[in-house]
Design an enzyme around this catalytic site. Structure first.
Site, PDB file in Angstrom:
ATOM      1  N   GLU A 145       0.824  -1.195   0.000  1.00  0.00           N
ATOM      2  CA  GLU A 145       0.000   0.000   0.000  1.00  0.00           C
ATOM      3  C   GLU A 145       0.865   1.254   0.000  1.00  0.00           C
ATOM      4  O   GLU A 145       1.937   1.287   0.593  1.00  0.00           O
ATOM      5  CB  GLU A 145      -0.869   0.042   1.264  1.00  0.00           C
ATOM      6  CG  GLU A 145      -1.926  -1.021   1.334  1.00  0.00           C
ATOM      7  CD  GLU A 145      -2.775  -0.895   2.584  1.00  0.00           C
ATOM      8  OE1 GLU A 145      -2.523   0.037   3.380  1.00  0.00           O
ATOM      9  OE2 GLU A 145      -3.683  -1.708   2.782  1.00  0.00           O
ATOM     10  N   CYS A 163       2.636   8.592   1.737  1.00  0.00           N
ATOM     11  CA  CYS A 163       2.868   7.692   2.870  1.00  0.00           C
ATOM     12  C   CYS A 163       3.296   6.349   2.283  1.00  0.00           C
ATOM     13  O   CYS A 163       2.505   5.661   1.640  1.00  0.00           O
ATOM     14  CB  CYS A 163       1.599   7.548   3.701  1.00  0.00           C
ATOM     15  SG  CYS A 163       1.778   6.437   5.115  1.00  0.00           S
ATOM     16  N   CYS A 170       4.181  -6.735   7.995  1.00  0.00           N
ATOM     17  CA  CYS A 170       4.989  -6.284   9.136  1.00  0.00           C
ATOM     18  C   CYS A 170       5.071  -7.401  10.162  1.00  0.00           C
ATOM     19  O   CYS A 170       4.059  -8.042  10.482  1.00  0.00           O
ATOM     20  CB  CYS A 170       4.372  -5.038   9.770  1.00  0.00           C
ATOM     21  SG  CYS A 170       5.360  -4.369  11.136  1.00  0.00           S
ATOM     22  N   CYS A 174       1.561  -4.968  15.994  1.00  0.00           N
ATOM     23  CA  CYS A 174       0.945  -4.101  16.992  1.00  0.00           C
ATOM     24  C   CYS A 174      -0.551  -4.400  17.033  1.00  0.00           C
ATOM     25  O   CYS A 174      -1.175  -4.621  15.988  1.00  0.00           O
ATOM     26  CB  CYS A 174       1.191  -2.633  16.646  1.00  0.00           C
ATOM     27  SG  CYS A 174       2.944  -2.177  16.682  1.00  0.00           S
ATOM     28  N   CYS A 177      -3.031  -2.546  14.626  1.00  0.00           N
ATOM     29  CA  CYS A 177      -2.609  -2.301  13.252  1.00  0.00           C
ATOM     30  C   CYS A 177      -3.081  -3.390  12.296  1.00  0.00           C
ATOM     31  O   CYS A 177      -2.854  -4.584  12.528  1.00  0.00           O
ATOM     32  CB  CYS A 177      -1.079  -2.192  13.196  1.00  0.00           C
ATOM     33  SG  CYS A 177      -0.429  -1.903  11.546  1.00  0.00           S
ATOM     34  N   CYS A 391      -3.472   1.822   7.915  1.00  0.00           N
ATOM     35  CA  CYS A 391      -2.408   1.023   7.314  1.00  0.00           C
ATOM     36  C   CYS A 391      -2.769  -0.462   7.245  1.00  0.00           C
ATOM     37  O   CYS A 391      -3.111  -1.079   8.244  1.00  0.00           O
ATOM     38  CB  CYS A 391      -1.134   1.209   8.141  1.00  0.00           C
ATOM     39  SG  CYS A 391       0.266   0.322   7.510  1.00  0.00           S
TER      40      CYS A 391
END
Length: 420
Positions: A145, A163, A170, A174, A177, A391
């Site tokens: 993205e 961005c 990832c 988290c 997220c 995100c």
């Protein structure tokens, strides 16, 4: 007419040189074809990795490096300047579309395995506020993205922020997220980061003024490529260093390493909590990097670079958004220095999350508590709520299954990434 004549003269003059240079590249081409036969006999995942590692990519190279490429192919150095203009200014995506270059040179580049390094846009979603989120489909069919965020000031000038992502997925996961929920595959290469900015510029037909490494992935776990992309964005795409922000949730030893490069860019640390216990609940990787250690590294970063550190704080309703949390955060920041800035981010709701977006009244009270204690604070304007702007949200719609981690990328990640 003069330009056309000059191009014709350059083509005629350089053609014999190009033809003379071909024999020395023939062996490389044959070797490349033999290599591809070997690759086809191995597994498909190994094939994808090998072809990616062996490809020659023009995007991400400096003007000097492109001049050397031209010289290596028996061309004059000004062809490298033309390459640079075609890639970064005109944003040409295919070598055969480099119409300013001799056909023989274009053929030689392709035969030797070179490519521009641009990827197709898989999907776009536009929000009513003008924010556009793109899904870019990489060579190995992974999706990443990037988001274009336009802001017009009172004078009518447009600031366009890109961005960008630094990883495919990832590994830190988290709790709030969406990217972490989609799993992790691999680090992005330099050109895969740079091409996100070019894609935004093409889509908006406007140059990008600001870049934030706040998309998919943890930039500090891919610091080599991030720094290489940073240099390219600064020198070749011509975005000022002060207009670039590198964000991190915190990876041991990397803030110190980043400081040693003495960049004039902003470091943004995703804090999200005023104490270690709460931070561990929100950010599992915090167990490997205590809050006091992060704050010491941030203080040292300021002393080393003279650049103020910005702290990102995602406000989660009923979790970390109370006034007492703001008071505790102010005390923490004053304990470690005064050259800090807090950026409050009201939570963007995501599918499958129990977290809720705080009420505007709670956000304002949190900001007021910080300001009354002489902490510089801003509240990020939420953009693209109707475009899955949080995100990882859009990527997960198209690639819902958690991504398998390539063994070589797993080995390259520090313990903090695997511990989650």
């Amino acid at each position: 007419m003069i330009a056309t004549s000059m191009a014709l003269i350059q083509h005629v003059c350089s053609a014999p040189l190009a033809r003379a240079a071909r024999p020395r590249f023939l062996a490389a081409v044959i070797s490349s074809r033999n290599l591809s036969i070997t690759i086809r006999s191995s597994s498909s995942s190994s094939s994808a990795r090998t072809s990616q590692a062996d490809s020659h990519v023009l995007l991400g190279m400096s003007e000097q490096e492109l001049q050397q490429v031209a010289l290596d192919f028996g061309q004059q150095s000004f062809r490298g300047k033309q390459l640079h203009h075609l890639i970064y200014k005109r944003k040409v995506k295919e070598i055969q579309d480099f119409s300013q270059l001799p056909q023989a040179f274009r053929n030689d580049l392709e035969e030797a395995g070179w490519k521009v390094g641009r990827s197709p846009i898989h999907n776009t979603v536009t929000a009513v506020d003008g924010t556009i989120k793109l899904l870019i489909k990489l060579e190995d069919n992974r999706l990443i993205e990037t988001v274009g965020i336009p802001v017009e000031d009172a004078k009518g000038s447009v600031r366009l922020t890109a961005c960008v992502s630094s990883q495919v997925g990832c590994p830190l996961r988290c709790s709030f997220c969406a990217t972490g929920k989609g799993g992790f595959s691999r680090n992005l290469k330099k050109h895969e980061i740079v091409e996100q900015v070019l894609a935004i510029e093409e889509l908006f037909k406007h140059r990008v003024t600001n870049v934030v490494f706040m998309g998919m992935g943890e930039p500090m776990l891919n610091l080599k490529s991030v720094l290489e992309a940073h240099q390219c964005l600064n020198k070749d795409v011509q975005i000022g260093q002060r207009m670039i922000t590198i964000s991190t949730v915190g990876v041991p030893n990397t803030i110190r390493k980043l400081a040693s490069h003495k960049l004039q860019s902003t470091l943004a640390v995703s804090l999200h909590a005023p104490n270690q216990k709460l931070r561990e609940a929100i950010v599992p990787s915090a167990k490997s990097y205590p809050l006091d250690a992060i704050m010491k590294d941030c203080k040292d970063y300021f002393l080393e670079t003279s650049r103020r550190v910005s702290f990102e704080y995602a406000l989660l309703a009923g979790v970390n958004d109370k006034t007492e949390h703001a008071v505790e955060l102010a005390e923490l920041l004053h304990q470690w220095g005064r050259s800090y800035h807090v950026n409050l981010i009201p939570f963007n709701p995501i599918e499958g999350s129990d977290y809720q977006r705080p009420h505007k009244k709670a956000v304002m009270a949190f900001a007021a508590a910080l300001e009354s204690r002489k902490i510089t604070v801003s509240t990020r304007q939420t953009r693209g709520l109707d475009a899955s702007a949080a995100c990882g949200q859009l990527r997960n719609k198209f690639q819902k299954s958690p991504l398998l981690l390539d063994s070589e990328d797993l080995q390259s990640q520090p313990d903090i990434a695997v511990a989650c």
